[in-house]
Scaffold this motif. Structure first.
Motif, PDB file in Angstrom:
ATOM      1  N   PRO A 275       0.825  -1.207   0.000  1.00 24.32           N
ATOM      2  CA  PRO A 275       0.000   0.000   0.000  1.00 24.32           C
ATOM      3  C   PRO A 275       0.866   1.267   0.000  1.00 24.32           C
ATOM      4  CG  PRO A 275      -0.700  -1.538   1.720  1.00 24.32           C
ATOM      5  CD  PRO A 275       0.602  -2.038   1.198  1.00 24.32           C
ATOM      6  N   LEU A 276       0.508   2.226  -0.852  1.00 25.94           N
ATOM      7  CA  LEU A 276       1.237   3.495  -0.861  1.00 25.94           C
ATOM      8  C   LEU A 276       1.099   4.177   0.495  1.00 25.94           C
ATOM      9  CD1 LEU A 276       0.720   5.361  -4.260  1.00 25.94           C
ATOM     10  CD2 LEU A 276       2.857   4.611  -3.212  1.00 25.94           C
ATOM     11  N   GLY A 277       2.208   4.671   0.997  1.00 28.03           N
ATOM     12  CA  GLY A 277       2.248   5.340   2.290  1.00 28.03           C
ATOM     13  C   GLY A 277       2.702   4.466   3.425  1.00 28.03           C
ATOM     14  N   ALA A 278       2.670   3.143   3.228  1.00 25.34           N
ATOM     15  CA  ALA A 278       2.972   2.227   4.324  1.00 25.34           C
ATOM     16  C   ALA A 278       4.453   2.229   4.681  1.00 25.34           C
ATOM     17  CB  ALA A 278       2.546   0.810   3.947  1.00 25.34           C
ATOM     18  N   LEU A 298       9.628   4.376   3.760  1.00 23.94           N
ATOM     19  CA  LEU A 298       8.206   4.571   3.528  1.00 23.94           C
ATOM     20  C   LEU A 298       7.910   4.411   2.039  1.00 23.94           C
ATOM     21  CD1 LEU A 298       6.270   5.333   5.925  1.00 23.94           C
ATOM     22  CD2 LEU A 298       8.683   5.865   6.370  1.00 23.94           C
ATOM     23  N   ALA A 299       6.860   3.664   1.731  1.00 18.68           N
ATOM     24  CA  ALA A 299       6.466   3.423   0.341  1.00 18.68           C
ATOM     25  C   ALA A 299       5.677   4.637  -0.154  1.00 18.68           C
ATOM     26  CB  ALA A 299       5.626   2.158   0.247  1.00 18.68           C
ATOM     27  N   GLN A 300       6.369   5.591  -0.741  1.00 16.20           N
ATOM     28  CA  GLN A 300       5.742   6.873  -1.085  1.00 16.20           C
ATOM     29  C   GLN A 300       5.761   7.190  -2.570  1.00 16.20           C
ATOM     30  OE1 GLN A 300       8.145   9.249   1.617  1.00 16.20           O
ATOM     31  NE2 GLN A 300       6.520   9.251   3.150  1.00 16.20           N
ATOM     32  N   ASP A 301       6.168   6.219  -3.400  1.00 17.94           N
ATOM     33  CA  ASP A 301       6.272   6.499  -4.817  1.00 17.94           C
ATOM     34  C   ASP A 301       6.051   5.211  -5.611  1.00 17.94           C
ATOM     35  OD1 ASP A 301       6.586   8.187  -6.975  1.00 17.94           O
ATOM     36  OD2 ASP A 301       8.727   8.543  -6.682  1.00 17.94           O
ATOM     37  N   THR A 302       5.855   5.375  -6.910  1.00  9.96           N
ATOM     38  CA  THR A 302       5.742   4.247  -7.837  1.00  9.96           C
ATOM     39  C   THR A 302       6.653   4.527  -9.025  1.00  9.96           C
ATOM     40  OG1 THR A 302       3.881   5.275  -9.010  1.00  9.96           O
ATOM     41  CG2 THR A 302       3.354   3.807  -7.168  1.00  9.96           C
ATOM     42  N   GLY A 303       6.772   3.583  -9.928  1.00 11.11           N
ATOM     43  CA  GLY A 303       7.603   3.776 -11.118  1.00 11.11           C
ATOM     44  C   GLY A 303       7.244   2.778 -12.188  1.00 11.11           C
ATOM     45  N   GLY A 304       7.439   3.168 -13.450  1.00  5.03           N
ATOM     46  CA  GLY A 304       7.072   2.307 -14.554  1.00  5.03           C
ATOM     47  C   GLY A 304       7.813   0.988 -14.574  1.00  5.03           C
ATOM     48  N   ALA A 305       9.045   0.965 -14.016  1.00  5.25           N
ATOM     49  CA  ALA A 305       9.835  -0.264 -14.022  1.00  5.25           C
ATOM     50  C   ALA A 305       9.721  -1.034 -12.710  1.00  5.25           C
ATOM     51  CB  ALA A 305      11.302   0.071 -14.290  1.00  5.25           C
ATOM     52  N   ILE A 306       8.902  -0.540 -11.782  1.00  6.83           N
ATOM     53  CA  ILE A 306       8.805  -1.160 -10.462  1.00  6.83           C
ATOM     54  C   ILE A 306       7.581  -2.064 -10.455  1.00  6.83           C
ATOM     55  CG2 ILE A 306       8.879  -0.745  -7.987  1.00  6.83           C
ATOM     56  CD1 ILE A 306      11.213   0.436  -9.668  1.00  6.83           C
ATOM     57  N   LYS A 307       7.801  -3.323 -10.780  1.00  5.90           N
ATOM     58  CA  LYS A 307       6.724  -4.285 -10.895  1.00  5.90           C
ATOM     59  C   LYS A 307       7.052  -5.530 -10.088  1.00  5.90           C
ATOM     60  CE  LYS A 307       4.637  -1.679 -13.949  1.00  5.90           C
ATOM     61  NZ  LYS A 307       3.435  -0.902 -13.547  1.00  5.90           N
ATOM     62  N   GLY A 308       6.094  -5.982  -9.285  1.00  6.92           N
ATOM     63  CA  GLY A 308       6.274  -7.202  -8.520  1.00  6.92           C
ATOM     64  C   GLY A 308       6.226  -6.951  -7.030  1.00  6.92           C
TER      65      GLY A 308
END
Length: 348
Positions: A275-278, A298-308
């Protein structure tokens, strides 16, 4: 995910947890409006901005439970890369020196949320363009660049160097230094819908570089030596990122959660799994090293290459030193997501 005890979290006792407290407060500025997080964020607010490490440890062990993150194949380790906030040179006006456009979102690009049609596809979206009564894929990088002057996409700035602009797109945010010395911030606004492809791996496949040479610096050296092939190199990645100008602000760039990233304490994740923010505990190693990097982030971001599931991009901060660390980081690591007690982990 699998519930673990704190004693099973590799390196939990070693980290200076107080260093992650500002990042947690940033996450709570968004998460506190959500029922599972309200109680723990209220408790964090009552502690104040500068607690001791022991206070932070008691807070987490009292309010949270660690869950080990797994990949779909059942493995518990995965790739940890790095990213940073770059500084590039540019201008608000086009010139012989500043000739490469930094685009905003095109007016003709459609975004189709698949979850609106099929709820099980809630994390997926398509970008396209309308041709007659058909929706076709939006232009790839090469197609967009070749047609840019005929596409209704605003130009925010003009960059001095096309390769620096490319890496700005890869990082997703950064700063542009203008001719008068002032700096402005740009952040991710959208993307053309094509999958990210590594130009480093393209160079390896072409026999131009070995895998250990395909770092950011290695790619830049190759580009300087082969300027006539720069366009082909950049177009090997069909993904194209569009930006927005951000207000001047202290701290890090805004991540996908909408809060400033904290150097060394923020990561990008795949939100289907985390979950974002966790809060997340990362057990990995420093770039080109076996030295442990065991840290609350803290999980505060996403990215096109960040899968899994076990996949993270570690935010190193701003500037060339951060860029060097980020460019050579390609480690293995494990992740534990910390969820408020009683909260069930997401189902991908």
């Amino acid at each position: 995910m699998q519930a673990n005890g704190w004693e099973q979290v590799t390196g939990w006792e070693e980290d200076d947890l107080a260093a992650a407290w500002p990042a947690l407060r940033h996450s709570c500025s968004t998460l506190s409006r959500r029922a599972p997080w309200q109680k723990v964020c209220d408790a964090a607010a009552s502690i104040g901005p500068t607690p001791s490490g022991s206070t932070v440890r008691r807070f987490f062990e009292h309010h949270f439970a660690p869950w080990r993150v797994f990949n779909p194949d059942g493995s518990t380790t995965g790739l940890v890369t790095g990213y940073y906030e770059p500084l590039i040179r540019g201008s608000r006006t086009r010139s012989a020196r500043s000739a490469w456009p930094i685009h905003g979102v095109p007016a003709d690009m459609l975004t189709i949320e698949l979850g609106d049609v099929h709820p099980e596809l809630k994390h997926l979206r398509l970008r396209g363009r309308l041709v007659g009564n058909k929706v076709l894929p939006y232009w790839s990088r090469g197609e967009f660049s070749a047609r840019a002057e005929g596409i209704p996409a605003p130009v925010l700035f003009w960059a001095d160097d096309p390769l620096d602009l490319f890496f700005l797109q890869v990082q997703g945010s950064g700063r542009v230094q203008l001719p008068d010395g002032s700096m402005v911030r740009v952040g991710y606004a959208d993307q053309n819908g094509h999958p990210y492809q590594s130009i480093g791996r393209w160079l390896v496949a072409q026999g131009e570089l070995s895998l250990d040479q395909a770092s950011m610096e290695g790619i830049k050296r190759w580009a300087r030596d082969n300027p006539q092939r720069l366009t082909a190199l950049l177009n090997a990645n069909p993904s194209y990122v569009f930006f927005r100008e951000l207000p001047a602000a202290d701290g890090g760039p805004l991540g996908a959660l909408g809060v400033p990233l904290s150097a060394g304490r923020s990561i990008a994740v795949d939100p289907r799994y985390i979950p974002l923010g966790a809060p997340v505990f990362l057990a990995s190693t420093y770039p080109l090293s076996e030295r442990p990097l065991n840290r609350l982030v803290l999980a505060q971001d996403t990215g096109g290459a960040i899968k899994g599931g076990v996949r993270a991009d570690f935010f190193w901060g701003f500037g060339p030193d951060a860029g060097r660390e980020a460019g050579r980081m390609r480690q293995q690591g494990s992740l534990w997501v910390l969820l408020p007690k009683g909260m069930a982990p997401p189902k991908p």
